[in-house]
Design a protein around this motif. Sequence first.
Motif, mmCIF file in Angstrom:
data_model
loop_
_atom_site.group_PDB
_atom_site.id
_atom_site.type_symbol
_atom_site.label_atom_id
_atom_site.label_comp_id
_atom_site.label_asym_id
_atom_site.label_seq_id
_atom_site.Cartn_x
_atom_site.Cartn_y
_atom_site.Cartn_z
ATOM 1 N N ALA A 11 61.646 65.693 59.462
ATOM 2 C CA ALA A 11 61.353 65.137 58.133
ATOM 3 C C ALA A 11 62.099 63.820 57.919
ATOM 4 O O ALA A 11 61.546 62.867 57.347
ATOM 5 C CB ALA A 11 61.729 66.148 57.054
ATOM 6 N N LEU A 12 63.337 63.766 58.405
ATOM 7 C CA LEU A 12 64.128 62.548 58.245
ATOM 8 C C LEU A 12 63.517 61.380 59.014
ATOM 9 O O LEU A 12 63.404 60.263 58.487
ATOM 10 C CB LEU A 12 65.558 62.800 58.725
ATOM 11 C CG LEU A 12 66.510 61.605 58.630
ATOM 12 C CD1 LEU A 12 66.709 61.203 57.173
ATOM 13 C CD2 LEU A 12 67.848 61.931 59.279
ATOM 14 N N VAL A 13 63.120 61.631 60.265
ATOM 15 C CA VAL A 13 62.514 60.575 61.070
ATOM 16 C C VAL A 13 61.230 60.075 60.413
ATOM 17 O O VAL A 13 60.990 58.861 60.314
ATOM 18 C CB VAL A 13 62.227 61.079 62.498
ATOM 19 C CG1 VAL A 13 61.416 60.037 63.273
ATOM 20 C CG2 VAL A 13 63.527 61.372 63.226
ATOM 21 N N LEU A 14 60.389 60.984 59.958
ATOM 22 C CA LEU A 14 59.146 60.591 59.289
ATOM 23 C C LEU A 14 59.429 59.801 58.016
ATOM 24 O O LEU A 14 58.726 58.826 57.697
ATOM 25 C CB LEU A 14 58.303 61.833 58.969
ATOM 26 C CG LEU A 14 57.749 62.602 60.177
ATOM 27 C CD1 LEU A 14 57.021 63.865 59.702
ATOM 28 C CD2 LEU A 14 56.809 61.718 60.991
ATOM 29 N N LEU A 15 60.468 60.212 57.288
ATOM 30 C CA LEU A 15 60.827 59.517 56.057
ATOM 31 C C LEU A 15 61.293 58.085 56.347
ATOM 32 O O LEU A 15 60.914 57.148 55.631
ATOM 33 C CB LEU A 15 61.936 60.286 55.336
ATOM 34 C CG LEU A 15 62.415 59.713 54.001
ATOM 35 C CD1 LEU A 15 61.267 59.700 52.999
ATOM 36 C CD2 LEU A 15 63.582 60.521 53.448
ATOM 37 N N VAL A 16 62.095 57.911 57.396
ATOM 38 C CA VAL A 16 62.571 56.572 57.758
ATOM 39 C C VAL A 16 61.406 55.689 58.190
ATOM 40 O O VAL A 16 61.309 54.521 57.783
ATOM 41 C CB VAL A 16 63.632 56.659 58.871
ATOM 42 C CG1 VAL A 16 63.985 55.252 59.380
ATOM 43 C CG2 VAL A 16 64.886 57.355 58.373
ATOM 44 N N VAL A 17 60.510 56.243 59.007
ATOM 45 C CA VAL A 17 59.335 55.480 59.456
ATOM 46 C C VAL A 17 58.474 55.063 58.264
ATOM 47 O O VAL A 17 58.030 53.907 58.167
ATOM 48 C CB VAL A 17 58.502 56.300 60.459
ATOM 49 C CG1 VAL A 17 57.183 55.590 60.768
ATOM 50 C CG2 VAL A 17 59.292 56.529 61.738
ATOM 51 N N ALA A 18 58.256 55.983 57.336
ATOM 52 C CA ALA A 18 57.453 55.666 56.147
ATOM 53 C C ALA A 18 58.145 54.611 55.290
ATOM 54 O O ALA A 18 57.493 53.697 54.764
ATOM 55 C CB ALA A 18 57.221 56.944 55.336
ATOM 56 N N ALA A 19 59.473 54.727 55.152
ATOM 57 C CA ALA A 19 60.224 53.758 54.346
ATOM 58 C C ALA A 19 60.144 52.362 54.944
ATOM 59 O O ALA A 19 59.982 51.366 54.222
ATOM 60 C CB ALA A 19 61.682 54.200 54.225
ATOM 61 N N VAL A 20 60.248 52.274 56.262
ATOM 62 C CA VAL A 20 60.129 50.972 56.929
ATOM 63 C C VAL A 20 58.737 50.386 56.705
ATOM 64 O O VAL A 20 58.580 49.210 56.353
ATOM 65 C CB VAL A 20 60.416 51.110 58.439
ATOM 66 C CG1 VAL A 20 60.090 49.801 59.160
ATOM 67 C CG2 VAL A 20 61.869 51.490 58.671
ATOM 68 N N ALA A 21 57.700 51.204 56.895
ATOM 69 C CA ALA A 21 56.327 50.729 56.742
ATOM 70 C C ALA A 21 56.036 50.260 55.319
ATOM 71 O O ALA A 21 55.380 49.229 55.101
ATOM 72 C CB ALA A 21 55.352 51.835 57.144
#
Length: 410
Positions: A11-21
């Motif tokens: 969940a953390l990795v997906l959240l970081v990727v979404a935040a960057v995008a």
Amino acid sequence: MRRGNIIKLVALVLLVVAAVALSIKPLMDPEKGILLGLDLRGGVHLVLQAEPNEDGTPITNDDIDKAKAIIEKRVNDLGVSEPIVQSDYDKKRIVIDLAGVTDPDKAVDILKTTAKLTFRDPQGNIVLEGDDLKDAKGGQGQASGYVVNLSFSSEGAKKFGELTTQLIGQRLGVYLDEDLLTNPTVNTPILNGQAEITGYATLEEAANDAVLMRSGSLPVSMSIAEKRQVGASLGVDSLNKSIYAGAYGVIFIFLFMLIFYRVPGAVANLSLFVYALIVLWIFWMFRVVLTLPGIAGFILSVGMAVDFNIIIYERVKEEIRAGKSLRAGVESGFSRAFITVIDAHVTTLIAAITLFYFGTGAIQGFALTLGIGIIVTLFTGITFTRQVLRWIVGANPKMKTIWFGVRGDA
């Protein structure tokens, strides 16, 4: 427990990727994103020279300070983002950098004019000056065209009321310096301290005159010692080179951390994404103007963020080699490295604060971005990085130590 930690990590990795995008577009928006300075965005560089007084009195540092304060107010009223206005007392000059300004001549006209507002009777005699003017704003006229709305102080309103009472049926000339702005006929006394100057063709023209009126007169006359326009293309080229240099450096750092520290290196790389996002959003929220020296400060803070992780991970590796479990090694490594990294970062932060307080212009930009980066580094390193490593160890307590850069099982 293990499954819960795995879910948290994913969940953390997906959240970081979404935040960057989701952050790329608003942060990089040319108009509403991170503000760029003169060296990146282009604009105007001006040097205004104080002219000797006609009566022979010397120009003092106080005169330069007053002129600087008025020019800063005019620049701010023009809507220029984070201008740089500096005093040169030795040469009696004021140095101005205006990012995003495309018409240097118009900027010069607004900044250096003495801007003395006067009201004159039909014979040309000055019957009232603008010293009692409280405010001036450009706007849309009630009938048509654009106007400047004047507001006088209580004393000024009294004077203006007496003047308009005496001049009923006559024309009242309104001048800015020696330029006639309008010459209306006084039909009724104006007793409420509110007046309107009509006859402007555009709102921009009315707004510019309003800026001059409400900022007051310069204490000394100013001439142009230097006027230089910095092309936006030069700024874009500098920005692109900075981005490329930063990208190459980040790629090298990512590879280095992965090769030497394996899993902790991957965590450090993820932490750098979070670090960069936080820093850039701080720049955006607090309207920090990014210049080339500012980018240098930011990149230096990235290096310190990497150094933060390296110091901690080396301590973790030492603890694992000493026979401790992964969980104990992580906790002990962070504890041992804590004083060292705090000491290094706090001393650098003190240096950044000193540079910002005593420096000017580009030095302040460098110090500001460096200081922000150091504070965010401490936050992400102490909280984010440590917690992610705890989740990883909790998800797989029996992980081989080779994945932490330590050969052989502890």
